[in-house]
Design a protein around this motif. Sequence first.
Motif, PDB file in Angstrom:
ATOM      1  N   ASN A 293       6.282  -7.083   4.175  1.00 27.51           N
ATOM      2  CA  ASN A 293       5.588  -5.788   4.178  1.00 27.51           C
ATOM      3  C   ASN A 293       6.454  -4.618   4.637  1.00 27.51           C
ATOM      4  O   ASN A 293       6.940  -4.587   5.767  1.00 27.51           O
ATOM      5  N   THR A 294       6.557  -3.629   3.743  1.00 25.70           N
ATOM      6  CA  THR A 294       7.341  -2.427   4.066  1.00 25.70           C
ATOM      7  C   THR A 294       6.409  -1.232   4.182  1.00 25.70           C
ATOM      8  O   THR A 294       5.422  -1.136   3.448  1.00 25.70           O
ATOM      9  N   LEU A 318       4.868  -2.791  -0.721  1.00 25.99           N
ATOM     10  CA  LEU A 318       4.402  -1.749   0.203  1.00 25.99           C
ATOM     11  C   LEU A 318       3.082  -2.214   0.827  1.00 25.99           C
ATOM     12  O   LEU A 318       2.142  -2.578   0.125  1.00 25.99           O
ATOM     13  N   TYR A 319       3.078  -2.196   2.134  1.00 26.32           N
ATOM     14  CA  TYR A 319       1.932  -2.755   2.878  1.00 26.32           C
ATOM     15  C   TYR A 319       0.693  -1.871   2.764  1.00 26.32           C
ATOM     16  O   TYR A 319       0.786  -0.649   2.893  1.00 26.32           O
ATOM     17  N   ASP A 320      -0.453  -2.524   2.526  1.00 28.29           N
ATOM     18  CA  ASP A 320      -1.742  -1.832   2.568  1.00 28.29           C
ATOM     19  C   ASP A 320      -2.628  -2.581   3.545  1.00 28.29           C
ATOM     20  O   ASP A 320      -2.849  -3.775   3.376  1.00 28.29           O
ATOM     21  N   GLY A 321      -3.122  -1.895   4.536  1.00 27.31           N
ATOM     22  CA  GLY A 321      -4.006  -2.588   5.472  1.00 27.31           C
ATOM     23  C   GLY A 321      -4.767  -1.546   6.265  1.00 27.31           C
ATOM     24  O   GLY A 321      -4.285  -0.414   6.421  1.00 27.31           O
ATOM     25  N   ILE A 368      10.856  -0.778   7.657  1.00 25.82           N
ATOM     26  CA  ILE A 368      10.444   0.635   7.680  1.00 25.82           C
ATOM     27  C   ILE A 368      11.453   1.486   6.911  1.00 25.82           C
ATOM     28  O   ILE A 368      12.666   1.366   7.132  1.00 25.82           O
ATOM     29  N   ALA A 369      10.928   2.343   6.020  1.00 28.60           N
ATOM     30  CA  ALA A 369      11.791   3.346   5.372  1.00 28.60           C
ATOM     31  C   ALA A 369      11.297   4.710   5.823  1.00 28.60           C
ATOM     32  O   ALA A 369      10.130   5.064   5.622  1.00 28.60           O
TER      33      ALA A 369
END
Length: 448
Positions: A293-294, A318-321, A368-369
């Motif tokens: 997860n990014t 890309l993380y969704d939460g 992390i970006a």
Amino acid sequence: MEFFFRPKTVAVIGASHNPEKIGYQILKNILSFGYPGNVYPVNPKGGEILGRKVYRTVEDVPEDVDLAVIAVPARFVPDVLESCGRKGVKGVAIISSGFKEVGNAELEEQVVNIARRYGMRILGPNIFGVAYVPGRLNATFGPAEIKEGKIALISQSGALGIALMGWTQTEEIGLSAVVSVGNKADVSDEDLLDFFGRDENTNVIVIYMEGVHDGRAFMDAVRRNSKPIVVIKAGRSERGAKAASSHTGSLAGSDLVYSGAFEQVGVIRAKTVRDAFVLARALAELPEPRGENTVIITNGGGIGVLATDAAEEEGITLYDGPDLAAFKKAMPPFGSFRNPVDITGMADPSMYVKALEIAQENPNIHSIALLYCETAVCDPVELAEGIKRVYDGRKPLVVAMVGGEKTEEAIRRLNEAGIPAYDAPEDAIRALSGLYRWRRFKKKRRSE
Ligand code: ACO
């Protein structure tokens, strides 16, 4: 191989009295880079060069010689090698051109045979030299300065290798070693992979390659190696392959075969030199992500979208939460906490720092970006200092900063501190993708 990188004594054969010549430049680089061992210039004319007594032959040198760098015209190399053999020299770096690359395969074979007879190893011929930064050895005629770091650069091209030495210096990319392999008459990529695989000062190996002599041996050497290997394989096109053949005498081979072989053994292929160092910098500096997860944090919608596109292309998740709502604390009410998290153009360094802290603390986020477009309300240098202060190094963090001169300075500071920073969002994402490619390959290797 130790003798090429950690020699106790070095002789420069063909050390010239003339500052314009390569033999002079190599001696000068060795001395100015602070090599701690003894250095002996060798030239039949004798005298003194750069304050050092010159010996007429290597056999006159008063102690054992580990490494001899040879910079005399090709036709004199066999005699010089015989002399090195009698002296008991261990490793020989042959700078001279004029061998297989110009169709003079016989001379190259003769030279290899002499070395074998005496049990010497040959680097080259047709090279610009070798440098090992932790040992303060710069036996090249490239730039005098090399920034120290964890990337070993192996180049089959001389001029490109020299250019990359200069470029890495201005880009704040640290190197552990630079090796010019030239015609690879004896020392091969495999030998170097084995050496750097064990070298505690190297985390990543970057190879500019036009061809390998023994594909199977290369694949085995990659398999034996536990470090990421990034390869720029030139000669992708048919015409490019022909150019490679006349450049270093390589049989470039079918590019599809190379791609297939690289994929099998986990070589990370870069299309361009820039790409190679984008990937290598991240692989050298950052920890491995613990999961897929990014999260992207940005002050600009536009670069957020560009990075999102790049992430999809590069296979980054890309993380969704629901826990992303925590980012609300790091943005004005009109920001967006959905990934890419948009902390808006109003974001100042303190909001970025807050967002970074939230991302670092969330166990569901693995990399992390952080993206930044230059604005008047957020000084990039102040931001860089804030990131340096807060980043705890537990998960990968890449930064992209787009803007003017001040932004350049901010990027420089971050890179200097070992936080990979780029001037384009796509590069930051590609850097992360290198970490993921490597992670996935290692998982596959384990499961196999
Ligand atoms: N032992 C020791 N020294 C010797 C010997 C010997 N047997 N014979 C000659 N020398 C001395 C010469 O006297 C001379 O010193 P001086 O200038 O004080 O008189 C010195 O060695 C150099 O010899 P030169 O004949 O002047 O040769 P020159 O320096 O012009 O060229 C070189 C030598 C650089 C090796 C050249 O032949 C060559 O191959 N150049 C290409 C190098 C190269 O491009 N490498 C490939 C990779 S890098 C890239 O692609 C950018």
